[in-house]
Design a protein around this motif. Structure first.
Motif, PDB file in Angstrom:
ATOM      1  N   ARG A 190      36.270  41.820  46.653  1.00  0.00           N
ATOM      2  CA  ARG A 190      37.424  42.506  46.068  1.00  0.00           C
ATOM      3  C   ARG A 190      37.904  41.734  44.846  1.00  0.00           C
ATOM      4  N   PRO A 191      38.253  42.434  43.764  1.00  0.00           N
ATOM      5  CA  PRO A 191      38.728  41.735  42.564  1.00  0.00           C
ATOM      6  C   PRO A 191      40.064  41.036  42.814  1.00  0.00           C
ATOM      7  N   LEU A 192      40.239  39.862  42.182  1.00  0.00           N
ATOM      8  CA  LEU A 192      41.516  39.152  42.261  1.00  0.00           C
ATOM      9  C   LEU A 192      42.573  39.836  41.397  1.00  0.00           C
ATOM     10  N   TRP A 193      42.116  40.519  40.357  1.00  0.00           N
ATOM     11  CA  TRP A 193      43.006  41.210  39.424  1.00  0.00           C
ATOM     12  C   TRP A 193      43.667  42.379  40.134  1.00  0.00           C
ATOM     13  N   GLU A 194      44.967  42.521  39.966  1.00  0.00           N
ATOM     14  CA  GLU A 194      45.713  43.608  40.591  1.00  0.00           C
ATOM     15  C   GLU A 194      46.246  44.534  39.505  1.00  0.00           C
ATOM     16  N   PRO A 195      45.515  45.601  39.180  1.00  0.00           N
ATOM     17  CA  PRO A 195      46.013  46.501  38.142  1.00  0.00           C
ATOM     18  C   PRO A 195      47.276  47.210  38.611  1.00  0.00           C
ATOM     19  N   SER A 196      48.181  47.411  37.674  1.00  0.00           N
ATOM     20  CA  SER A 196      49.437  48.079  38.007  1.00  0.00           C
ATOM     21  C   SER A 196      49.188  49.559  38.241  1.00  0.00           C
ATOM     22  N   VAL A 197      49.778  50.105  39.290  1.00  0.00           N
ATOM     23  CA  VAL A 197      49.659  51.532  39.578  1.00  0.00           C
ATOM     24  C   VAL A 197      50.933  52.268  39.189  1.00  0.00           C
ATOM     25  N   GLN A 198      51.907  51.535  38.639  1.00  0.00           N
ATOM     26  CA  GLN A 198      53.172  52.134  38.237  1.00  0.00           C
ATOM     27  C   GLN A 198      53.328  51.996  36.729  1.00  0.00           C
ATOM     28  N   ALA A 199      53.653  53.075  36.074  1.00  0.00           N
ATOM     29  CA  ALA A 199      53.817  53.069  34.624  1.00  0.00           C
ATOM     30  C   ALA A 199      54.928  52.103  34.219  1.00  0.00           C
ATOM     31  N   GLY A 200      54.684  51.329  33.184  1.00  0.00           N
ATOM     32  CA  GLY A 200      55.680  50.399  32.683  1.00  0.00           C
ATOM     33  C   GLY A 200      55.707  49.057  33.378  1.00  0.00           C
ATOM     34  N   GLN A 201      54.899  48.871  34.418  1.00  0.00           N
ATOM     35  CA  GLN A 201      54.841  47.603  35.130  1.00  0.00           C
ATOM     36  C   GLN A 201      53.561  46.860  34.736  1.00  0.00           C
ATOM     37  N   PRO A 202      53.651  45.548  34.504  1.00  0.00           N
ATOM     38  CA  PRO A 202      52.458  44.801  34.078  1.00  0.00           C
ATOM     39  C   PRO A 202      51.473  44.600  35.219  1.00  0.00           C
ATOM     40  N   ASP A 203      50.197  44.405  34.858  1.00  0.00           N
ATOM     41  CA  ASP A 203      49.188  44.023  35.837  1.00  0.00           C
ATOM     42  C   ASP A 203      49.578  42.669  36.420  1.00  0.00           C
ATOM     43  N   GLN A 204      49.022  42.333  37.602  1.00  0.00           N
ATOM     44  CA  GLN A 204      49.367  41.068  38.240  1.00  0.00           C
ATOM     45  C   GLN A 204      48.124  40.282  38.609  1.00  0.00           C
ATOM     46  N   LEU A 205      48.317  38.978  38.663  1.00  0.00           N
ATOM     47  CA  LEU A 205      47.283  38.052  39.092  1.00  0.00           C
ATOM     48  C   LEU A 205      47.947  37.060  40.044  1.00  0.00           C
TER      49      LEU A 205
END
Length: 166
Positions: A71-86
């Motif tokens: 599973r990727p460590l990168w957590e793409p944002s699923v909410q508009a206007g919110q940044p991706d997370q690591l």
């Protein structure tokens, strides 16, 4: 320095990581955890301003990292206007950081608001030059501002510097 403001990445304390630039861009899960844990805990949860700052080339390498189950460590944002997370913290892309290379500082983490201070000595001034360019039916403008910036708290922000594996 003396003629330019001190840069955040130049003044921040360095955490050294090792890895192959060919495979994962030099980053590993352990490197990311080492950088995150090098920042004083008071700046991780207290104000909610801790974030990753990286060059786009670093983001490309980190997005390829996976855990032991693929599973990727990168957590793409699923909410508009919110940044991706690591690793649970937001990510800011800054292409003024160094590109990903050996001994470069292209990844930083911490609370920038607590680490770096910006000082404006006086307000910016704008001057309009009517006569100087009148021969060509033009108007000129120039602006002047006096400011400086520097690191105020080295415990709040750290950068990763990659060294090649032996």
């Amino acid at each position: 320095g003396t003629a330019q403001p001190d840069g955040l990445f130049n003044l921040a304390a360095t955490v050294t990581g090792t890895g192959s630039l060919a495979g994962t861009g030099g980053f590993s899960y352990d490197n990311l955890v080492d950088l995150l844990e090098s920042v004083d805990d008071a700046y991780l949860s207290g104000f909610g301003n801790a974030r990753w700052m990286m060059h786009q080339t670093a983001r490309k390498a980190i997005r390829k990292l996976k855990d032991t189950q693929g599973r990727p460590l990168w957590e793409p944002s699923v909410q508009a206007g919110q940044p991706d997370q690591l690793l649970g913290y937001p990510i800011a892309i800054n292409n003024h950081c160094a590109t990903l290379a050996t001994s470069s500082k292209s990844l930083g983490f911490g609370d920038i608001r607590q680490a770096y201070v910006w000082r404006e000595v006086r307000a910016n001034e704008l001057v309009r030059l009517n006569e100087r360019y009148a021969d060509y039916l033009q108007t000129g403008f120039f602006a002047f501002g006096r400011m400086d910036a520097t690191m105020q708290n080295t415990a709040a922000f750290k950068v990763m510097q990659l060294t090649p594996t032996a």
